[in-house]
Design an enzyme around this catalytic site. Structure first.
Site, PDB file in Angstrom:
ATOM      1  N   THR A 280      29.960  36.124  28.431  1.00 32.35           N
ATOM      2  CA  THR A 280      30.180  37.515  28.021  1.00 32.35           C
ATOM      3  C   THR A 280      31.542  37.727  27.367  1.00 32.35           C
ATOM      4  OG1 THR A 280      30.569  39.734  28.940  1.00 32.35           O
ATOM      5  CG2 THR A 280      30.941  37.909  30.418  1.00 32.35           C
TER       6      THR A 280
ATOM      7  N   TYR B   2      33.385  41.044  37.215  1.00 34.70           N
ATOM      8  CA  TYR B   2      32.263  40.550  36.410  1.00 34.70           C
ATOM      9  C   TYR B   2      32.750  39.491  35.416  1.00 34.70           C
ATOM     10  CZ  TYR B   2      28.736  40.394  32.767  1.00 34.70           C
ATOM     11  OH  TYR B   2      27.827  39.953  31.834  1.00 34.70           O
TER      12      TYR B   2
END
Ligand code: UDP
Length: 334
Positions: free
Chosen positions: A123, A147
């Site tokens: 990501t 995250y």
């Protein structure tokens, strides 16, 4: 690539949003596919008929080892994980468990089982709040939430494992993924969506009564946040090409940004949704969401150079149109 060179691919999270699209793309390209998914956020119906489905957890190394042996798995595409940034802040250990710990177990099972290639769903959150106009793979990775850290740690494990063992990997860093399969076979289906295009098409189809605009005072042309939205179908095509490269060049691993290198603001996205429906969604100004950078746009020179990949559905109206078509289908089926 000739047919006999296509290894069976284990797709983790193949019942989820991006994974279910990847399964279609792999099958369309002639790869046999086995999906392992625990169905916590995914849907059994989202798994393409041509794939073998195994309900189970990727942290279960014994189960994964059995699947690898039984199906002669040659490559893994790893999508399973948790993806909600605010939740990662309130429940960080869930993210280190689902995204880091279970990836550790999966990578271990892959190496033990002789799997040669690994594609990881990473990501742009690994970059944090970069102070550059276009984020390249050389931009320092300083994630600002659990995250992003949980995903970056998996990239590190892969780098170290590939240096020590007979496996190569591609880490694909996604920018903002949106849209749905152009043929309407799958789309984003998990309830409680937080991502802008999904939220906006839910509002356009009456599932919500408005869209909140999180911040209008950013240092951007219209004051709202700017993101690099990539169509999920272009994204999964990049995965198939990345796998073909890993197979052709087993000594090489790579990390690639997956984006189009251009940004749209929140207002531009909402305008596109209004255009698609010929209606006006109610917009409510709201404060900035904590941890949101103003602009995140990729420099995508490396993926264009590394893979024979060219965007095909990068028009914002196409992305929104496909997302809307899937949303209508989802609501019809109730
Ligand atoms: N956003 C918004 N309203 C929403 C959801 C998102 O204004 O209901 C904004 C958000 O602040 C950001 C952009 O839309 O500028 C994209 O946010 P999203 O949650 O889709 O992805 P992120 O970039 O946070 O991963």
């Amino acid at each position: 690539m000739t047919e006999e060179k296509r290894p069976a691919v284990l797709v983790t999270g193949g019942a989820g949003y991006i994974g279910s699209h990847a399964v279609h793309a792999l099958l369309d390209s002639g790869f046999p596919v086995v999906v392992v998914d625990n169905l916590v956020t995914g849907f059994r119906w989202a798994v393409a008929d041509g794939a073998t489905f195994v309900e189970g957890d990727i942290g279960n190394a014994a189960l994964v080892g059995r699947v690898i042996a039984e199906h002669d798995i040659g490559a893994i595409m790893h999508f399973a994980g948790s993806v909600v940034v605010p939740e990662s802040v309130s429940d960080p250990l869930k993210y280190y468990d689902n995204n880091t710990g279970r990836s550790r177990a999966l990578i271990g099972a892959a190496i033990d089982g002789g799997v040669k290639h690994f594609i990881f769903s990473s990501t742009a959150a690994t970059y944090g709040m970069p102070d550059v106009e276009r984020v390249s793979e050389e931009t320092p990775t300083v994630p600002i939430n659990p995250y992003g850290r949980s995903k970056l740690m998996t990239e590190w494990m892969l780098r170290d494992a590939a240096a020590a063992h007979d496996i190569n990997y591609g880490a694909l860093r996604y920018f903002n993924v949106a849209g749905a399969d152009p043929e309407g076979r799958t789309g984003q289906s998990t309830a409680g969506a937080t991502h802008l295009i999904k939220v906006a098409v839910e509002a356009a189809t009456g599932k919500r009564d408005h869209v909140a605009i999180f911040g209008t005072d950013y240092d951007t042309p219209d004051g709202t946040g700017v993101r690099d939205y990539i169509h999920v179908w272009d994204l999964v095509r990049a995965h198939v090409l990345a796998l073909e490269k890993l197979i052709a060049e087993p000594e090489e691993s790579f990390t690639l940004n997956c984006g189009y290198g251009r940004g749209f603001s929140v207002l531009e996205v909402l305008d596109a949704v209004d255009r698609a429906t010929n209606r006006t969604i109610e917009r409510r100004m709201a404060p900035r969401r904590e941890g949101d950078p103003g602009i995140i746009v990729s420099n995508n020179a490396k993926i264009l150079e590394t893979l024979p990949w060219r965007p095909e559905r990068d028009d914002l109206d196409t992305i929104v149109g496909d997302a809307l078509a899937w949303e209508r289908k989802l609501q019809e089926r109730g």
